[in-house]
Motif scaffolding. Sequence first.
Motif, PDB file in Angstrom:
ATOM      1  N   GLU A  76     100.345  20.749  -9.393  1.00  0.00           N
ATOM      2  CA  GLU A  76     101.476  21.571  -9.835  1.00  0.00           C
ATOM      3  C   GLU A  76     100.970  22.643 -10.797  1.00  0.00           C
ATOM      4  N   THR A  77     101.316  23.872 -10.510  1.00  0.00           N
ATOM      5  CA  THR A  77     100.837  25.014 -11.291  1.00  0.00           C
ATOM      6  C   THR A  77     102.038  25.843 -11.719  1.00  0.00           C
ATOM      7  N   GLU A  78     102.155  26.069 -13.017  1.00  0.00           N
ATOM      8  CA  GLU A  78     103.315  26.778 -13.550  1.00  0.00           C
ATOM      9  C   GLU A  78     103.055  28.276 -13.638  1.00  0.00           C
ATOM     10  N   LEU A 101     104.675  31.851 -14.946  1.00  0.00           N
ATOM     11  CA  LEU A 101     105.679  32.557 -15.725  1.00  0.00           C
ATOM     12  C   LEU A 101     105.847  33.928 -15.096  1.00  0.00           C
ATOM     13  N   ASN A 151      99.925  28.645 -15.858  1.00  0.00           N
ATOM     14  CA  ASN A 151      99.613  27.473 -16.697  1.00  0.00           C
ATOM     15  C   ASN A 151      99.352  27.870 -18.142  1.00  0.00           C
ATOM     16  N   GLU A 201     111.359  33.691 -15.841  1.00  0.00           N
ATOM     17  CA  GLU A 201     111.548  32.424 -15.148  1.00  0.00           C
ATOM     18  C   GLU A 201     110.219  31.696 -15.032  1.00  0.00           C
ATOM     19  N   ARG A 202     110.306  30.376 -14.943  1.00  0.00           N
ATOM     20  CA  ARG A 202     109.125  29.558 -14.703  1.00  0.00           C
ATOM     21  C   ARG A 202     109.252  28.915 -13.329  1.00  0.00           C
ATOM     22  N   LYS A 203     108.209  29.067 -12.528  1.00  0.00           N
ATOM     23  CA  LYS A 203     108.203  28.521 -11.177  1.00  0.00           C
ATOM     24  C   LYS A 203     107.020  27.564 -11.040  1.00  0.00           C
ATOM     25  N   ILE A 204     107.252  26.456 -10.360  1.00  0.00           N
ATOM     26  CA  ILE A 204     106.185  25.492 -10.107  1.00  0.00           C
ATOM     27  C   ILE A 204     105.721  25.634  -8.658  1.00  0.00           C
TER      28      ILE A 204
END
Length: 319
Positions: A295-297, A299, A273, A308-311
């Motif tokens: 939802e937590t992002e 990196l 986040n 990449e960014r993953k949720i």
Amino acid sequence: MGIIEQNFTPADEGELIDSYSATIARAVDLVGPAVSRIERIGGRGGHGSGFAISPDGLIVTNNHVVDDSKTVRIKTAEGLTTEGQVLGRDPDTDIALVRANTSVGAWARLGDSKTLRRGHIAVAIGNPLGFEWTVTAGIISALGRSMRASNGRLIDDVIQTDAALNPGNSGGPLVSSSGEVVGVNTAVIQGAQSIAFAVASNTANYVVSEILRFGRVRRGYIGIAADTVALHRRIAFNAGLTQTTSVRIRRIEPDTPASAGGLEEGDLILAINGSAVAGIDDVVRLLGGDSIGEETEFLIFSVQGRLERKILIPSARAS
């Protein structure tokens, strides 16, 4: 290029030994008076160690030392015997918090375990095998280890040391050369030599804060085992970050938010986040109770060599 030889005279070696001894003695003088013997009252008997972290008698120990007891007996290095109430415990990190019924006098400071490096001096103080207020010394052997707690969960951000630990040391402090508590001694591998473990002070500090606020530890769970590793400057630069370390995923549990969110073993977690992740304790802190179901992002620098960014949506994992 020639080899530079450096010869030490017996006098030089004596000075080094004296300096090492003085460093350990100073650390023990600072923290030793805060260490106590903890005994269960009622239920199954047992004892271990603990240490005060405030003048009003807040004492940190291991969860497996207090077990399911509500009350414990506390004996300090100065000979004071009193009782204390178990305020809360966290099996996931093997940390428990006790409040003594009276002031226990001396107290120690929880330091910043992020400042540790392999090779730093480590001093363990406790009550091994009934020999009260014993001191052993060694070095920090490794950082960012993971190990299984008694409930089967993985404890992250574990310090490995070769300072000798035995039954009864559990819950006692692991102390740095500056006299700060950098870990809570928790386990020794039976049959192995010079391999013992302590929960990092930053993790302990987080658990203490949660117990004081909520009486328990609330955390988001994603289902990984991970290690703190060095971060290549190029990766940090490309990600717009300044930290020199990150977290590498070593194992992913099946049917967890991590597996559903597409994380892979070997991925580096750089931020959660938008907050930088420089170590396991950052992951623990950033996946607090507020992250559950949200939802937590993440990196990451993937094993394929891409940012990449993953949720992910952490699930509940409350103790």
